[in-house]
Design a protein around this motif. Structure first.
Motif, PDB file in Angstrom:
ATOM      1  N   VAL A 138       0.835  -1.200   0.000  1.00  0.00           N
ATOM      2  CA  VAL A 138       0.000   0.000   0.000  1.00  0.00           C
ATOM      3  C   VAL A 138       0.870   1.251   0.000  1.00  0.00           C
ATOM      4  CG1 VAL A 138      -1.672   1.331   1.348  1.00  0.00           C
ATOM      5  CG2 VAL A 138      -1.954  -1.145   1.105  1.00  0.00           C
ATOM      6  N   LEU A 139       1.940   1.246   0.805  1.00  0.00           N
ATOM      7  CA  LEU A 139       2.858   2.385   0.835  1.00  0.00           C
ATOM      8  C   LEU A 139       3.509   2.607  -0.525  1.00  0.00           C
ATOM      9  CD1 LEU A 139       4.654   1.821   4.274  1.00  0.00           C
ATOM     10  CD2 LEU A 139       3.060   3.667   3.702  1.00  0.00           C
ATOM     11  N   SER A 140       3.881   1.524  -1.193  1.00  0.00           N
ATOM     12  CA  SER A 140       4.526   1.639  -2.496  1.00  0.00           C
ATOM     13  C   SER A 140       3.577   2.246  -3.520  1.00  0.00           C
ATOM     14  CB  SER A 140       4.995   0.259  -2.965  1.00  0.00           C
ATOM     15  OG  SER A 140       5.622   0.343  -4.228  1.00  0.00           O
ATOM     16  N   LEU A 173       6.835  12.536   1.290  1.00  0.00           N
ATOM     17  CA  LEU A 173       6.306  12.870  -0.036  1.00  0.00           C
ATOM     18  C   LEU A 173       4.863  13.358   0.050  1.00  0.00           C
ATOM     19  CD1 LEU A 173       7.760   9.981  -2.252  1.00  0.00           C
ATOM     20  CD2 LEU A 173       8.489  12.368  -2.185  1.00  0.00           C
ATOM     21  N   ALA A 174       4.092  12.774   0.958  1.00  0.00           N
ATOM     22  CA  ALA A 174       2.719  13.240   1.143  1.00  0.00           C
ATOM     23  C   ALA A 174       2.704  14.680   1.643  1.00  0.00           C
ATOM     24  CB  ALA A 174       1.985  12.330   2.134  1.00  0.00           C
ATOM     25  N   GLY A 175       3.649  15.027   2.521  1.00  0.00           N
ATOM     26  CA  GLY A 175       3.745  16.401   2.982  1.00  0.00           C
ATOM     27  C   GLY A 175       4.089  17.364   1.858  1.00  0.00           C
ATOM     28  N   VAL A 176       5.005  16.949   0.972  1.00  0.00           N
ATOM     29  CA  VAL A 176       5.361  17.783  -0.183  1.00  0.00           C
ATOM     30  C   VAL A 176       4.155  17.999  -1.081  1.00  0.00           C
ATOM     31  CG1 VAL A 176       6.788  17.900  -2.269  1.00  0.00           C
ATOM     32  CG2 VAL A 176       7.793  17.101  -0.118  1.00  0.00           C
ATOM     33  N   ALA A 177       3.416  16.917  -1.355  1.00  0.00           N
ATOM     34  CA  ALA A 177       2.238  17.023  -2.216  1.00  0.00           C
ATOM     35  C   ALA A 177       1.169  17.920  -1.583  1.00  0.00           C
ATOM     36  CB  ALA A 177       1.668  15.633  -2.501  1.00  0.00           C
ATOM     37  N   THR A 179       7.189   7.835   2.454  1.00  0.00           N
ATOM     38  CA  THR A 179       5.841   8.102   1.969  1.00  0.00           C
ATOM     39  C   THR A 179       5.225   9.306   2.672  1.00  0.00           C
ATOM     40  OG1 THR A 179       5.522   5.743   1.516  1.00  0.00           O
ATOM     41  CG2 THR A 179       3.548   7.109   1.625  1.00  0.00           C
ATOM     42  N   VAL A 180       5.419   9.395   3.975  1.00  0.00           N
ATOM     43  CA  VAL A 180       4.869  10.524   4.732  1.00  0.00           C
ATOM     44  C   VAL A 180       5.486  11.838   4.273  1.00  0.00           C
ATOM     45  CG1 VAL A 180       4.768  11.584   7.019  1.00  0.00           C
ATOM     46  CG2 VAL A 180       4.234   9.162   6.751  1.00  0.00           C
ATOM     47  N   PRO A 225      13.100  -2.074   7.530  1.00  0.00           N
ATOM     48  CA  PRO A 225      12.962  -1.295   6.299  1.00  0.00           C
ATOM     49  C   PRO A 225      11.560  -0.709   6.118  1.00  0.00           C
ATOM     50  CG  PRO A 225      13.140  -3.641   5.812  1.00  0.00           C
ATOM     51  CD  PRO A 225      13.481  -3.476   7.258  1.00  0.00           C
ATOM     52  N   LEU A 226      10.543  -1.334   6.730  1.00  0.00           N
ATOM     53  CA  LEU A 226       9.191  -0.816   6.606  1.00  0.00           C
ATOM     54  C   LEU A 226       9.073   0.581   7.200  1.00  0.00           C
ATOM     55  CD1 LEU A 226       6.252  -1.267   5.778  1.00  0.00           C
ATOM     56  CD2 LEU A 226       5.869  -2.373   8.002  1.00  0.00           C
ATOM     57  N   LEU A 227       9.815   0.852   8.269  1.00  0.00           N
ATOM     58  CA  LEU A 227       9.782   2.181   8.876  1.00  0.00           C
ATOM     59  C   LEU A 227      10.359   3.230   7.930  1.00  0.00           C
ATOM     60  CD1 LEU A 227      10.877   1.360  12.551  1.00  0.00           C
ATOM     61  CD2 LEU A 227       8.566   1.875  11.700  1.00  0.00           C
ATOM     62  N   ALA A 228      11.444   2.877   7.247  1.00  0.00           N
ATOM     63  CA  ALA A 228      12.048   3.812   6.294  1.00  0.00           C
ATOM     64  C   ALA A 228      11.087   4.090   5.142  1.00  0.00           C
ATOM     65  CB  ALA A 228      13.361   3.242   5.769  1.00  0.00           C
TER      66      ALA A 228
END
Length: 392
Positions: free
Chosen positions: A238-240, A369-373, A366-367, A358-361
Motif C-alpha cells: 500500500v505504501l509503495s 512525499l505526502a507532505g510535499v504534495a 511516503t509521509v 525497512p518498513l519504517l524507512a
C-alpha cells in the motif's frame, strides 16, 4: 477525454507509444538487475551498482536520441516509422542482455547498442532525410567514435574491470556529443532553432516517459506482492502504491505540466532543452530507485536490516525531489520550498533509520512525499495560475 481528443493524441504517435511500451520491459529488467545488486550475496555491491548505473546511462541515451530524431521528422513518413521500429527491436534485445551485460552477453549488448545509435543516422542518410542540416552525418560521426570503446570493451575484456573503464569512456563520448550539439569539423553543430523545434516535442516525450516509469514501479509492486501473498506484505505494498501516486502528483504540479510551454517561450531553447537531459534523467533514476526500494521492503518487510537499502528506500525519493526542484527552477526561475524541505526531512530521518526495519524507512519516505504534495496543493489554491519564466 472525447474520442476526438484521443485521436488527436494518437495522431502520428502510435510508434512512439509502442516504443514507450517496450521501455516498460526495459525498465522492468533494469529494476530486476538493481534488486539483484542489493539482495545477492556479493562482496562488491558498490561496483555492481556502478555497472547498473552505467547501463542506465546507455539506455537513457538510446531513448533520448530516438526522441530527438523523431521530433524533427514527420511521424507519418515510412523512414520515421522504420527508425522507431529499429529502436524498438534493439531496445528489446538490450533488455534481454541487461542482467548479464557485464558477463556472457556483453558483446551482444555492445553490438546492439552501437547498431541502434549508428543505424538511425545511416537510415536517414540513405533516405536523404534532413541532409541539408547535416544532422545524420554529425550523429553518425559521434556514434562511430564511441563504437570503438563499446565493442573493444566487450570483445577484448570479457571478465575484466577494463570493460567497465572502456564502456565509461564510450558513455562519456556519447554524452559529450549530446551536450555539445554533436559538433563535427566543417559541418558545425546543432543550432538553437533546431532545439526550439525539437525541445517542445522532447518535453512531451519526457512527460510520457515519467508516466511510464511510475507505471513500471506499480507493476513491480504488484509482481513482488504476488510472489508471496502474505499479510505482512500488505502495508508495504500500500505504501509503495501511494508513493507512486504521490510522485505522479508532485511531478505534474505546474512545472512538469508546462515544461513544453517553457521551451517554446524560452530565449535559449537549446539551453533549456539540453538541461532537460540531466534533470529528467535524475527524476527517472529517482523513481526507479524508489520502486526498487519498496520492492525490497515488500520482499522482506521486517526481517532484514541492511543500511545499504536506505540508498534506494530514502535515496530514491531524494533524487526525485532534487530533480523535480531543478525542473521547477528551469521553468519558473525559482526553487520550490516544499522540495527543499522534503530533501532536508529525508536527510534528517536517515541516521535514525539506519538499523531499523525497512518498513519504517518506507513509511517515513511516503509521509514526507505526502507532505510535499500537500504543500503543493495548498500553494495551488493560493496561486491557481502561473506562467513559465525560465532563467535566461
Amino acid at each position: 477525454m472525447t474520442i476526438g481528443g484521443w485521436r488527436s493524441l494518437l495522431q502520428g504517435r502510435e510508434g512512439e507509444l509502442l516504443l514507450d511500451l517496450v521501455y516498460v520491459f526495459v525498465l522492468t529488467r533494469f529494476s530486476q538487475r538493481l534488486i539483484e545488486d542489493f539482495t545477492t550475496d556479493r562482496q562488491v555491491v558498490l561496483p555492481e551498482v556502478g555497472q547498473t548505473v552505467l547501463l542506465l546511462l546507455a539506455l537513457w541515451m538510446v531513448w533520448v536520441h530516438a526522441a530527438w530524431v523523431t521530433s524533427r521528422a514527420d511521424p507519418q513518413q515510412p523512414v520515421t516509422q522504420l527508425l522507431i521500429v529499429w529502436t524498438m527491436f534493439g531496445s528489446m534485445i538490450i533488455a534481454v542482455t541487461l542482467p548479464h551485460a557485464f558477463g556472457a552477453r556483453g558483446l551482444l549488448f555492445a553490438i546492439t547498442y552501437v547498431a541502434i545509435q549508428a543505424g538511425k543516422p545511416v537510415i536517414l542518410l540513405i533516405a536523404r532525410r534532413d541532409v541539408e542540416r547535416h544532422s545524420p552525418a554529425r550523429h553518425l560521426w559521434w556514434a562511430t567514435m564511441s563504437a570503438v570503446p563499446w565493442i573493444a570493451g566487450a570483445a577484448l575484456f570479457p571478465q575484466s574491470p577494463a570493460r567497465g573503464v572502456l564502456w565509461t569512456v564510450a558513455v562519456a563520448i556519447d554524452y559529450a556529443g549530446l551536450v555539445s550539439g554533436w559538433p563535427v569539423p566543417r559541418l558545425g553543430r546543432t543550432g538553437a532553432e533546431d532545439w526550439r523545434v525539437a525541445g517542445q516535442h522532447l518535453a512531451e516525450r519526457y512527460q510520457q516517459l515519467i508516466v511510464i516509469t511510475i507505471g513500471e514501479t506499480i507493476l513491480l509492486t504488484g509482481a513482488t506482492f504476488a510472489d508471496d501473498f502474505t499479510p505482512d506484505r500488505v502495508a508495504p505494498s500500500v505504501l509503495s502504491f501511494a508513493t507512486a501516486v504521490l510522485m505522479w502528483r508532485i511531478y505534474f504540479h505546474r512545472a512538469g505540466a508546462v515544461f513544453s510551454a517553457a521551451v517554446e517561450v524560452a530565449p535559449r531553447p537549446d539551453k533549456l532543452g539540453k538541461s532537460g537531459y540531466y534533470t529528467q534523467l535524475v527524476i527517472v533514476t529517482g523513481i526507479l530507485a524508489t520502486g526498487v526500494g519498496y520492492a525490497l521492503v515488500i520482499h522482506e518487510p521486517e526481517g532484514h536490516q541492511d543500511p545499504l537499502w536506505l540508498a534506494v528506500i530514502l535515496g530514491g525519493p531524494a533524487l526525485f525531489l532534487a530533480g523535480r526542484a531543478r525542473l521547477e527552477y528551469e521553468v519558473f526561475a525559482r526553487l520550490s520550498p516544499s522540495r527543499v524541505v522534503g530533501l532536508v526531512a529525508l536527510a534528517a530521518v536517515t541516521p535514525a533509520l539506519l538499523y531499523r526495519a525497512p518498513l519504517l524507512a518506507a513509511a517515513a519516505a511516503t509521509v514526507i512525499l505526502a507532505g510535499v504534495a500537500a504543500w503543493d496543493a495548498q500553494g495551488e489554491r493560493r496561486h491557481p495560475e502561473e506562467a513559465p519564466s525560465p532563467p535566461s
